[in-house]
Design an enzyme around this catalytic site. Structure first.
Site, mmCIF file in Angstrom:
data_model
loop_
_atom_site.group_PDB
_atom_site.id
_atom_site.type_symbol
_atom_site.label_atom_id
_atom_site.label_comp_id
_atom_site.label_asym_id
_atom_site.label_seq_id
_atom_site.Cartn_x
_atom_site.Cartn_y
_atom_site.Cartn_z
ATOM 1 N N TYR A 110 46.408 36.948 44.944
ATOM 2 C CA TYR A 110 45.534 37.789 44.698
ATOM 3 C C TYR A 110 45.763 38.483 46.646
ATOM 4 O O TYR A 110 46.070 39.868 46.950
ATOM 5 C CB TYR A 110 44.142 37.820 44.640
ATOM 6 C CG TYR A 110 43.320 39.222 44.642
ATOM 7 C CD1 TYR A 110 42.800 40.027 44.210
ATOM 8 C CD2 TYR A 110 42.312 38.879 46.544
ATOM 9 C CE1 TYR A 110 42.159 40.846 43.854
ATOM 10 C CE2 TYR A 110 41.038 39.602 46.248
ATOM 11 C CZ TYR A 110 41.288 40.620 44.827
ATOM 12 O OH TYR A 110 39.989 41.511 44.967
ATOM 13 N N ILE A 151 44.801 46.640 44.709
ATOM 14 C CA ILE A 151 44.725 45.557 44.260
ATOM 15 C C ILE A 151 44.565 45.491 42.897
ATOM 16 O O ILE A 151 44.319 44.779 41.659
ATOM 17 C CB ILE A 151 45.220 43.922 44.813
ATOM 18 C CG1 ILE A 151 45.600 44.353 46.388
ATOM 19 C CG2 ILE A 151 45.338 43.021 44.116
ATOM 20 C CD1 ILE A 151 47.257 44.606 46.511
ATOM 21 N N GLU A 152 42.781 45.667 43.166
ATOM 22 C CA GLU A 152 41.898 45.441 42.254
ATOM 23 C C GLU A 152 41.858 46.528 40.867
ATOM 24 O O GLU A 152 42.287 46.512 39.673
ATOM 25 C CB GLU A 152 40.682 45.980 42.568
ATOM 26 C CG GLU A 152 39.824 44.723 43.648
ATOM 27 C CD GLU A 152 39.563 43.866 42.551
ATOM 28 O OE1 GLU A 152 39.530 43.380 41.363
ATOM 29 O OE2 GLU A 152 39.475 42.806 43.553
ATOM 30 N N SER A 153 42.362 48.316 40.982
ATOM 31 C CA SER A 153 42.593 48.702 40.486
ATOM 32 C C SER A 153 43.608 50.192 40.466
ATOM 33 O O SER A 153 43.598 51.072 39.699
ATOM 34 C CB SER A 153 40.644 50.071 40.504
ATOM 35 O OG SER A 153 40.909 50.257 41.479
#
Length: 503
Positions: free
Chosen positions: A250, A145-147
């Protein structure tokens, strides 16, 4: 004789049972973020270790004893995905947002394939760290999800690495950021810091969904949102809070990826095979070495080397600053053997040089005998910038220099730049008592610059009437009207005439 054989068989059976089980009361519970007790929703796992061999006379195992014992698996899961599924412990959220993100990922199989294939280098290490800490294995999916598991990812807000640490937060969690390396991209250091941070957030909020919201939005923002809901008599769960769109999506994104990995057939997803064993090993570096040479000695492609060591900012590894590197498991021994046998030349063709005075890029390039374009490329210097005094640069290592870069430079070196100002060469005459220092003060430059421009020592004095070269900023010419008359510049501090109000 038959009785003796039966007794021996019973003894062996009991001994094997003891080897395959450990008392449940002796197994340590997974720790919460504060290290004081079990984390809710996480089942205690039997630690791996040598078999327990009972001592003393053997006694039959009763039903009560059997219920408190866990049976160790004979073989660990061959597939890492299976191991990850076995550690899922976060509550699900049944919402339209989760389903929307499930559809988004499932409808992009090429993206999912690239993302999961990229993760194969790092997932085993993350899962191991999570299990040691007793944390939910869903957190191993967070870099998706982040990168998208890209350790070189940099956001518009300057967050970096696969865990996306901001500069200040990275420093709070001991992620060093200097000219030579950025530990926000370091696989081991950033994973340690991210799990430390998540454990701390879980300790604050007591809920993994809220901890994840705080990881994305900030603990202060989540705390204020909870306080606002409490004042209104509203719920304080993740789904109850008023959050920005990014944070509201998120956790649903993470749960959508979790659901796809839980049941890939349901979503017609193909997960790459990731074997349940370490991808990389840690190798000690005790001398400066070029990155290209290190990759060559390890017999790995340069791109693969950089993927495991993405924290390295320059073409050289400084042993005093980066004493360890990661290499594919089988290549670690290859590197160690080839390094010991290497005798073809120097290990490092680059070194660090501290700039003695503020200089232009062209001037520095002349001093270190590099082309200006190469100096800019190696040190990532943008155009129209001056290099400030005290900055550290990577430059070619002279053949006579054998010493490695000192620890204080490797650990703390920084590059400081200033906007370039157009300079005009001017020749002035020295007075009776003029020295390098007095000329420097008069023209607001450094003594080192005056000395360098005139090829003399910093403490030298000039003879009366001697020609001195100085470089002074070019002043902007006063603006002129079309008729050619000078236009008087109005100070910005003066108040502008009031505008007429519109009726």
């Amino acid at each position: 004789m038959r009785v003796l054989l039966q007794a021996a068989g019973l003894a062996i059976t009991l001994w094997l049972a003891g080897c395959a089980s450990t008392p449940g009361t002796d197994a340590p519970s997974p720790l919460a973020s504060d290290g004081t007790g079990p984390t809710p929703g996480i089942a205690a796992k039997t630690p791996s270790g040598p078999p327990v061999v009972p001592s003393g006379p053997l006694t039959p195992i009763t039903a009560v004893h059997a219920s408190s014992r866990s049976v160790a698996a004979l073989q660990p899961p061959a597939d890492l995905w299976e191991r990850i599924r076995g550690g899922f412990a976060m509550p699900d959220i049944d919402s339209d947002l989760v389903r929307q993100h499930e559809q988004w990922y499932a409808s992009r199989p090429d993206y999912m394939q690239r993302m999961t294939d990229r993760s194969r280098k790092y997932l085993f290490h993350i899962v191991e760290e999570l299990e040691v800490r007793g944390m939910p294995s869903e957190l191993a999916l967070l870099p998706y999800i982040e990168s998208a598991f890209n350790p070189q990812a940099v956001s518009s807000a300057r967050a970096a690495g696969m865990w996306q640490f901001m500069p200040a937060t990275g420093r709070d969690y001991d992620l060093r950021q200097n000219f030579f390396r950025d530990d926000r991209r370091n696989v081991l250091a950033s994973t340690r810091a991210a799990l430390d941070y998540l454990q701390r957030l879980y300790g604050m909020f007591g809920d993994w969904h809220l901890a994840l919201a705080a990881y994305n939005w900030g603990e202060g923002s989540v705390g204020r949102a909870i306080a606002a809901n409490k004042r209104r008599g509203l719920g304080t769960r993740y789904v109850d809070l008023n959050m920005p769109a990014e944070t509201r999506n998120y956790v649903p994104k993470l749960l959508a990826v979790k659901n796809i990995i839980s049941d890939p057939d349901k979503f017609r997803a193909e997960l790459p095979v990731i074997e349940n064993h370490p991808y990389f090993d840690v190798v000690t570096v005790d001398r400066d070495i070029d990155i290209e040479l290190a990759a060559k000695l390890a017999d790995v492609e340069l791109a693969d080397f950089k993927a495991l060591n993405p924290q390295l900012n320059r073409p050289v590894i400084l042993a005093a600053g980066t004493p360890q590197i990661l290499l594919p498991w089988d290549n670690a021994k290859v590197f160690t053997r080839n390094l010991a046998e290497y005798s073809e030349g120097r290990f490092a063709s680059w070194t660090a040089w501290t700039v003695p005075a503020t200089m232009s890029v062209a001037e520095v390039a002349r001093r270190v005998e590099m082309s200006e374009s190469e100096l800019r490329s190696v040190n990532t210097i943008p155009p129209r910038m001056l290099i400030k005094a005290g900055s550290v640069l990577v430059v070619p290592r002279p053949p006579s220099k054998q010493d490695d870069v000192a620890g204080h430079v490797a650990q703390n070196g920084q590059l400081a730049l200033a906007p370039e100002v157009s300079l005009r060469r001017r020749v002035v005459k020295a007075g009776k008592r003029d020295s390098v220092a007095t000329i420097a003060r008069r023209y607001r430059v450094t003594a080192a610059q005056v000395a360098d421009w005139n090829d003399i020592a910093v403490g030298a004095r000039f003879k009366a009437g001697q020609s001195i070269v100085v470089y002074v900023p070019v002043r902007a010419k006063a603006a002129r009207s079309k008729s050619g008359h000078r236009i008087k510049q109005v100070s910005s501090r003066k108040k502008a005439a009031p505008k007429k109000r519109r009726r």
